[in-house]
Every structure is written in structure tokens, then in C-alpha cells.
Enzyme design. Structure first.
Site, mmCIF file in Angstrom:
data_model
loop_
_atom_site.group_PDB
_atom_site.id
_atom_site.type_symbol
_atom_site.label_atom_id
_atom_site.label_comp_id
_atom_site.label_asym_id
_atom_site.label_seq_id
_atom_site.Cartn_x
_atom_site.Cartn_y
_atom_site.Cartn_z
ATOM 1 N N LYS A 35 -3.375 27.972 77.112
ATOM 2 C CA LYS A 35 -2.261 27.037 77.271
ATOM 3 C C LYS A 35 -2.058 26.252 75.971
ATOM 4 O O LYS A 35 -2.903 26.305 75.060
ATOM 5 C CB LYS A 35 -2.519 26.103 78.450
ATOM 6 C CG LYS A 35 -3.775 25.273 78.350
ATOM 7 C CD LYS A 35 -3.998 24.490 79.629
ATOM 8 C CE LYS A 35 -5.244 23.641 79.519
ATOM 9 N NZ LYS A 35 -5.300 22.558 80.474
ATOM 10 N N ARG A 131 -7.980 14.776 90.319
ATOM 11 C CA ARG A 131 -6.725 15.162 89.661
ATOM 12 C C ARG A 131 -5.991 16.054 90.666
ATOM 13 O O ARG A 131 -6.010 15.772 91.851
ATOM 14 C CB ARG A 131 -7.058 15.863 88.338
ATOM 15 C CG ARG A 131 -5.977 15.755 87.296
ATOM 16 C CD ARG A 131 -6.415 16.272 85.925
ATOM 17 N NE ARG A 131 -6.740 17.695 85.907
ATOM 18 C CZ ARG A 131 -7.009 18.395 84.801
ATOM 19 N NH1 ARG A 131 -6.982 17.793 83.624
ATOM 20 N NH2 ARG A 131 -7.301 19.672 84.839
ATOM 21 N N TYR A 249 -1.964 2.944 51.604
ATOM 22 C CA TYR A 249 -1.308 1.861 52.353
ATOM 23 C C TYR A 249 -2.291 0.771 52.756
ATOM 24 O O TYR A 249 -3.415 1.061 53.171
ATOM 25 C CB TYR A 249 -0.678 2.416 53.635
ATOM 26 C CG TYR A 249 0.543 3.265 53.398
ATOM 27 C CD1 TYR A 249 1.724 2.707 52.888
ATOM 28 C CD2 TYR A 249 0.527 4.612 53.693
ATOM 29 C CE1 TYR A 249 2.841 3.497 52.682
ATOM 30 C CE2 TYR A 249 1.647 5.410 53.498
ATOM 31 C CZ TYR A 249 2.805 4.836 52.989
ATOM 32 O OH TYR A 249 3.908 5.606 52.786
ATOM 33 N N MET A 297 1.017 9.932 55.981
ATOM 34 C CA MET A 297 1.677 10.982 56.761
ATOM 35 C C MET A 297 1.518 12.355 56.093
ATOM 36 O O MET A 297 1.248 13.360 56.751
ATOM 37 C CB MET A 297 3.165 10.655 56.931
ATOM 38 C CG MET A 297 3.864 11.589 57.904
ATOM 39 S SD MET A 297 5.637 11.315 58.029
ATOM 40 C CE MET A 297 5.722 9.726 58.776
HETATM 41 C C1 LIG Z 1 -7.668 23.908 85.063
HETATM 42 C C2 LIG Z 1 -8.333 24.202 83.769
HETATM 43 N N1 LIG Z 1 -9.165 25.256 83.683
HETATM 44 C C3 LIG Z 1 -9.798 25.579 82.529
HETATM 45 C C4 LIG Z 1 -9.603 24.828 81.377
HETATM 46 C C5 LIG Z 1 -10.354 25.192 80.129
HETATM 47 O O1 LIG Z 1 -11.269 24.183 79.809
HETATM 48 P P1 LIG Z 1 -12.180 24.256 78.490
HETATM 49 O O2 LIG Z 1 -11.227 24.284 77.352
HETATM 50 O O3 LIG Z 1 -12.974 23.012 78.544
HETATM 51 O O4 LIG Z 1 -12.985 25.495 78.583
HETATM 52 C C6 LIG Z 1 -8.760 23.722 81.428
HETATM 53 C C7 LIG Z 1 -8.579 22.915 80.215
HETATM 54 O O5 LIG Z 1 -8.117 21.835 80.154
HETATM 55 C C8 LIG Z 1 -8.104 23.402 82.648
HETATM 56 O O6 LIG Z 1 -7.285 22.356 82.737
#
Ligand SMILES: Cc1ncc(COP(=O)(O)O)c(C=O)c1O
Length: 352
Positions: A35, A131, A249, A297
């Protein structure tokens, strides 16, 4: 000439990490979590290489990431939407591209039914993280079955996996295992840190993300991963400053004596945390050099003194020589945020 700010992506390291994870996963299927543009590494290349290495299952955030990934991957690969679907448009995308959403409420089921979704779903349950998760998994499972969707299994997420001795790990694992047994479904619980702790054999599918990219999920218990991303800028000017000269800065640093410094072409606009001001380090040819003054930046200034460093040399901020975990600690964050924070304007250079 293009501004020298780049993230070199070492594909050989990705391949090695995948096989290391493969050996830890035992019989469990690997869902590679790609992702957020493969944690900032570049979705297309990362997914292509993982598929070449035999990975058949990928996790993305939502339907638009899933659609993008489907264009890269053969129809045979499984693509799971780890945040599920948000509306009817997503449900239609999931149907059109054979994506597998997680489900945590009835509203999502209604969208899928409306879109004539022909595929399968994961049921997301909360085992202690507080969550996303179905409030009444049994009820949602029945609704899924009534709607005719195939159930891939139960999916949950660990809250404290990177703290291996945290009591919540054991509680979540026990709760999840008994729920899987009660509902008669396979389960997916472990992320990278959970996997490196060694519970994989208890679950049908594991979901590593950060470990693929070579950042040790539990730094105190390394499992031999290799950093995939190397963030680099270049020394674009060398300056010889007199004593008591302010730098950057806010003039937060004054040279205590005459000093040779290098101006590097990378700053917070590229994803280098500003928290590294007067505190972080950069790596050039076997040595580390302190960051002076505030990170800007587009630039960061480093102390060179009499080192054999020239204008034009590449400077690493994280990568094989300085781990992202180390930088993250200095900046008060985590490697995930560093990787996903690398700006779009930074060139991704693919190294086989
Ligand atoms: C639902 C879910 N599964 C798996 C992962 C993978 O986690 P990691 O990158 O800690 O292995 C994430 C990462 O945020 C997640 O949100």
C-alpha cells in the site's frame, strides 16, 4: 540537469528480503503489503519483482490502489483491499478488477451487493487494537454468507508487535485463534514484527510490509534484512566559513572555528525530517558527517572539515549505511513515515 535528489531502489535487496520472509512464514501464504505506493518505494517495480519471486498475493489500501496494481499484475494475483471499500464506486472497481476487500460493516456489504460483486471478502475483526473491525463478527459472517460472498478468512491486526514482550500480543493471538476456531475460518493476523517473532505456523496468511523494504521490524532482534531504499542528495557547493558564522534559517548554529561545510541538495521538501536539524548525520564514502543548522526545504548543510569530500559527491541520508530506523529514532518517528514521506519530486532510480 535534474536536481540531484534521489531514492535508489535496490531490487536485489527486495528479492533477498522476500526470501528471508518466505523462510520465516513456513507454510503460511504471504500477502505482500504494497500500500501507499509500496511504502514510497514505487508500486509498479516492487510488485513486478515480488511477482517474479513467486509472490501471488498483495495488500493495498483501497480500490484505486488495487486498480493501479491490477494493471501491473496478471489476473491470477490476489489483491486485498486492507481498508475495504468506501462507496458504490469502490464496489464497482472491486468487481471489475477482481479485488478482495475486507469487510467490517453491513453498509459495505450493501454496496457490494448493489455492484453485483462476484468475488470473495475477508472479515475484519478487532482483537485489541481498537481500530477497524466488525462489532459482531458472527452476524456479519451470516450476512456475507446470505449474500453469497465467499469468505477468505478472518483478518485482524496486532497493536504492539514491535514490542515482543508486550502482554497485548499474547491476548490478541489467543483471542484471534479462538475466534478462527469458533467460526471455522482461516486467519491472517501477523505483520512483519509478528512474523519475525515466529508465530507464523498458526495462521494461514501473513502480511509483511516494512520487512520487505528491509527495515528491521524489531531492531533489537534483527532477522537479516537489507535496506531497499537509499535516499541521497549531492554536495552542490563547498563553503569555507569563518569562525562565528551562522548557518541556515534561524541561525541556530554558529561555527565555533573556521569550518569547511557542504551544501547538500536534499531537504524537508524531499521528505528529510526537519527534526534532524542540528542533530542528524549524513553518510559519504565510509564516514558520517553531522548536519549543521536547520534542514531547509531544498538543502541540508553538513560539516566536512578536512575530509576528502568534493562537490558532486553523493550523500546518503538513509539506506544501506545509515538505517532508516536509526534516522527515525533521531527524528522522533518511525521508518514507515520516512519511507512514505519521500516526496514525489525525488527521482526513484531502480537498481537491479
Ligand atoms: C492491516 C495491515 N496489515 C499489515 C500491515 C503491514 O504491517 P508491517 O509493515 O508492520 O509489516 C499493515 C501496515 O500498516 C496493516 O495496516
Amino acid at each position: 540537469m535534474t536536481r540531484p535528489a534521489r531514492a535508489v531502489i535496490h531490487l536485489d535487496h527486495l528479492r533477498q528480503n522476500f526470501h528471508r520472509i518466505r523462510s520465516l512464514a513456513g507454510e503460511a501464504e504471504i500477502m505482500a503489503v504494497v500500500k501507499a505506493n509500496a511504502y514510497g518505494h514505487g508500486l509498479t517495480e516492487i510488485a513486478r519483482v515480488l511477482a517474479e519471486e513467486g509472490c501471488r498475493h498483495f495488500g493495498v489500501t483501497d480500490a484505486s490502489e488495487g486498480q493501479a496494481l491490477r494493471q501491473t499484475l496478471a489476473h491470477a494475483a490476489d489483491i486485498t483491499l486492507l481498508s475495504g471499500i468506501f462507496d458504490l464506486k469502490d464496489a464497482r472497481l472491486a468487481s471489475a478488477h477482481r479485488l478482495t476487500p475486507i469487510i467490517y460493516d453491513e453498509r459495505q456489504l450493501d454496496c457490494l451487493k448493489h455492484a453485483g460483486f462476484p468475488g470473495s471478502v475477508w472479515l475484519k475483526v478487532d482483537t485489541g487494537m481498537g481500530r477497524l473491525g466488525a462489532s459482531q463478527p458472527e452476524k456479519l459472517l451470516k450476512s456475507c454468507e446470505r449474500a453469497g460472498f465467499r469468505i477468505r478468512g478472518l483478518l485482524s491486526h496486532l497493536a504492539c508487535a514491535e514490542e515482543p514482550d508486550h502482554p497485548l500480543n499474547r491476548r490478541q493471538i489467543d483471542r484471534f485463534s479462538s475466534l478462527c476456531t469458533r467460526l471455522g475460518l482461516p486467519g491472517s493476523l501477523l505483520n512483519s514484527a509478528g512474523l519475525s517473532k515466529g508465530y507464523a505456523e498458526r495462521f494461514s496468511c501473513v502480511r509483511p510490509g516494512i520487512a520487505l523494504y528491509g527495515s528491521e521490524p524489531i531492531p533489537s532482534r534483527p532477522i537479516g534484512l537489507k535496506p531497499v531504499m537509499q535516499l541521497q542528495g549531492r554536495i552542490i557547493q563547498i563553503r569555507h566559513l569563518p569562525a562565528d558564522h551562522p548557518i541556515s534559517y534561524g541561525a541556530t548554529f554558529h561555527t565555533p572555528a573556521p569550518m569547511r561545510v557542504g551544501v547538500v541538495s536534499l531537504g524537508y521538501g524531499d521528505g528529510l525530517p526537519r527534526q534532524l536539524s542540528n542533530r542528524g548525520e549524513a553518510f559519504i564514502q565510509g564516514r558520517r558527517y553531522p548536519i549543521l543548522g536547520r534542514v531547509c526545504m531544498d538543502y541540508t548543510i553538513i560539516r566536512l572539515d578536512d575530509a576528502l569530500v568534493e562537490a558532486g559527491d553523493w550523500v546518503e541520508f538513509w539506506g544501506p549505511n545509515v538505517t532508516a530506523n536509526e534516522v527515525a529514532r533521531q527524528a522522533g518517528t518511525i521508518a514507515y513515515e520516512l519511507f512514505t514521506g519521500v516526496a514525489g519530486r525525488v527521482q526513484r532510480i531502480i537498481r537491479e
